[in-house]
Enzyme design. Sequence first.
Site, short mmCIF file in Angstrom:
data_model
loop_
_atom_site.label_atom_id
_atom_site.label_comp_id
_atom_site.label_asym_id
_atom_site.label_seq_id
_atom_site.Cartn_x
_atom_site.Cartn_y
_atom_site.Cartn_z
N HIS A 213 45.81 -46.37 96.44
CA HIS A 213 45.18 -47.64 96.05
C HIS A 213 46.26 -48.72 96.16
O HIS A 213 47.07 -48.89 95.24
CB HIS A 213 44.68 -47.48 94.60
N HIS A 215 47.60 -52.59 96.63
CA HIS A 215 47.41 -54.04 96.65
C HIS A 215 48.39 -54.59 97.66
O HIS A 215 49.46 -54.01 97.90
CB HIS A 215 47.62 -54.62 95.25
N CYS A 246 44.62 -57.54 89.27
CA CYS A 246 44.39 -57.15 87.89
C CYS A 246 44.75 -58.31 86.98
O CYS A 246 45.87 -58.81 87.02
CB CYS A 246 45.24 -55.92 87.53
N ASN A 255 43.46 -56.38 97.07
CA ASN A 255 43.60 -55.00 97.57
C ASN A 255 43.73 -55.02 99.09
O ASN A 255 43.37 -56.00 99.75
CB ASN A 255 42.31 -54.23 97.26
P1 HMG Z 1 40.89 -52.93 71.99
O1 HMG Z 1 40.90 -54.39 71.78
O2 HMG Z 1 42.06 -52.09 71.53
O3 HMG Z 1 39.51 -52.31 71.48
O4 HMG Z 1 40.72 -52.75 73.56
P2 HMG Z 1 39.22 -51.43 70.19
O5 HMG Z 1 39.14 -50.01 70.59
O6 HMG Z 1 40.15 -51.81 69.08
O7 HMG Z 1 37.74 -51.95 69.79
C1 HMG Z 1 37.56 -53.29 69.30
C2 HMG Z 1 36.13 -53.77 69.49
O8 HMG Z 1 35.83 -53.80 70.88
C3 HMG Z 1 35.11 -52.83 68.85
O9 HMG Z 1 34.04 -53.66 68.40
C4 HMG Z 1 34.59 -52.02 69.98
O10 HMG Z 1 33.27 -51.54 69.84
C5 HMG Z 1 34.66 -53.03 71.15
P3 HMG Z 1 33.90 -54.02 66.83
O11 HMG Z 1 33.79 -52.69 66.14
O12 HMG Z 1 35.13 -54.77 66.47
O13 HMG Z 1 32.65 -54.84 66.80
N1 HMG Z 1 34.84 -52.30 72.41
C6 HMG Z 1 33.99 -52.33 73.45
N2 HMG Z 1 32.85 -53.02 73.69
C7 HMG Z 1 32.23 -52.78 74.87
N3 HMG Z 1 32.69 -51.91 75.81
C8 HMG Z 1 33.83 -51.23 75.61
C9 HMG Z 1 34.53 -51.43 74.38
N4 HMG Z 1 35.67 -50.92 73.92
C10 HMG Z 1 35.85 -51.44 72.70
N5 HMG Z 1 34.27 -50.37 76.52
C11 HMG Z 1 40.26 -51.55 75.55
C12 HMG Z 1 40.93 -51.51 74.20
C13 HMG Z 1 40.71 -50.34 76.36
C14 HMG Z 1 38.75 -51.51 75.35
C15 HMG Z 1 40.65 -52.86 76.28
O14 HMG Z 1 42.04 -52.90 76.37
C16 HMG Z 1 40.05 -53.00 77.65
O15 HMG Z 1 38.83 -53.19 77.79
N6 HMG Z 1 40.91 -52.98 78.71
C17 HMG Z 1 40.46 -53.03 80.08
C18 HMG Z 1 41.34 -53.92 80.91
C19 HMG Z 1 40.87 -53.89 82.34
O16 HMG Z 1 39.69 -53.71 82.63
N7 HMG Z 1 41.81 -54.11 83.29
C20 HMG Z 1 41.49 -54.09 84.68
C21 HMG Z 1 41.16 -52.74 85.22
S1 HMG Z 1 42.58 -51.72 85.55
C22 HMG Z 1 43.07 -52.15 87.15
O17 HMG Z 1 42.58 -53.11 87.69
C23 HMG Z 1 44.04 -51.28 87.87
C24 HMG Z 1 43.39 -50.40 88.96
O18 HMG Z 1 42.73 -51.20 89.93
C25 HMG Z 1 44.44 -49.52 89.67
C26 HMG Z 1 45.66 -50.29 90.15
O19 HMG Z 1 45.52 -51.31 90.86
O20 HMG Z 1 46.76 -49.83 89.84
C27 HMG Z 1 42.33 -49.45 88.35
MG MG Z 2 43.67 -52.22 91.55
#
Ligand code: HMG
Ligand code: MG
Length: 314
Positions: A213, A215, A246, A255
Amino acid sequence: MRQPYRVAEPGLPERVTVYEVGPRDGLQNEPAVVPVEVKREFVARLAAAGHRVIETTSFVRPEWVPQLADADELLSGMERLPGVRYPVLVPNERGLDRALEHGVREIAIFGSATETFARKNLNRTLRTQFEMFEPVVARALDHGLRVRAYVSMCFGDPWEGPTPVGQVVAVGRALLDLGCFELSLGDTIGVGTPGHVTALVEAFGGPSRLAVHFHDTYGQALANTFAALRAGVTVIDASTGGIGGCPYAESATGNLATEDLVWMLHGLGVETGLDLPALVETSVWLAAELGRPSPSRVVRALGRPGTAGRHVKE
Ligand code: HMG
Ligand code: MG
């Protein structure tokens, strides 16, 4: 599609799977939120162009990635064709619950090879990310889902610099050991170079269950892909139009563009099942929707009316 500039290279795979990430990795990094109907049309066009695996969206916390906050709405009204896989990103059990509600059959978890990115992208540490993923994978497998894993920052990290190969292998193996069928090696900020790719695949003991993967921040994505192909990797992630990045990694740009990848693969005689003119047409359409041109060189070369000419034929 007939590629007139086709000269096979011995030792490469005969066929590869292009794992399309445009609707997820591409659109998660757009400055504006793309309307859900445009997302649906994007996915439909990708399937019509021959894609058999399209990473569609993310069930992450909506506050973290507002661009994909419409994941529930997107999947509710989206046509899913037989024979096409539509994986989604899922970080935790809440995300899995949402994915299951929509009948998703394949998910991808996404780990970090570095401490800083684990904190910035997942709000977890290098260690506690596994506590989050473990029940997700266990429950997903119980439901008969396929689970892919990503490991990000495999080559370098904006805060920590070069990532030690041993650290990537340790995190990657631990993710696979949870029960994932595939591990995608993410060059999140695009700093890798081909020798590094070869060394990393070797350090994993060979290409089995690995995908790549890349970028394209430093223009190395195609060269890195070629190194991965030579090392035997047969699953390559790419994004149509070369969009992507990201939001939690400074300096992450688009990408590897699917069109640039397909031009190279078909030129090497490697089958993909993809229709390059249809992909280019999709990118031109998407660029109009996003209001800016695609960074893909192949889209630039073939994307204007009448420019494909003798170079690509159906
Ligand atoms: P957090 O803030 O630690 O969440 O986030 P939490 O576990 O403390 O939960 C807090 C509140 O959020 C709770 O609600 C949960 O229900 C809610 P409350 O009880 O306070 O009302 N919540 C959610 N709601 C909906 N859907 C969910 C969810 N999870 C918690 N899934 C968390 C931790 C992991 C969720 C956060 O950090 C997150 O969403 N991160 C994602 C970041 C992201 O998407 N980054 C981009 C993708 S990675 C990438 O692009 C790289 C890749 O392409 C490969 C590469 O290029 O190397 C894959
Ligand atoms: Mg990526």
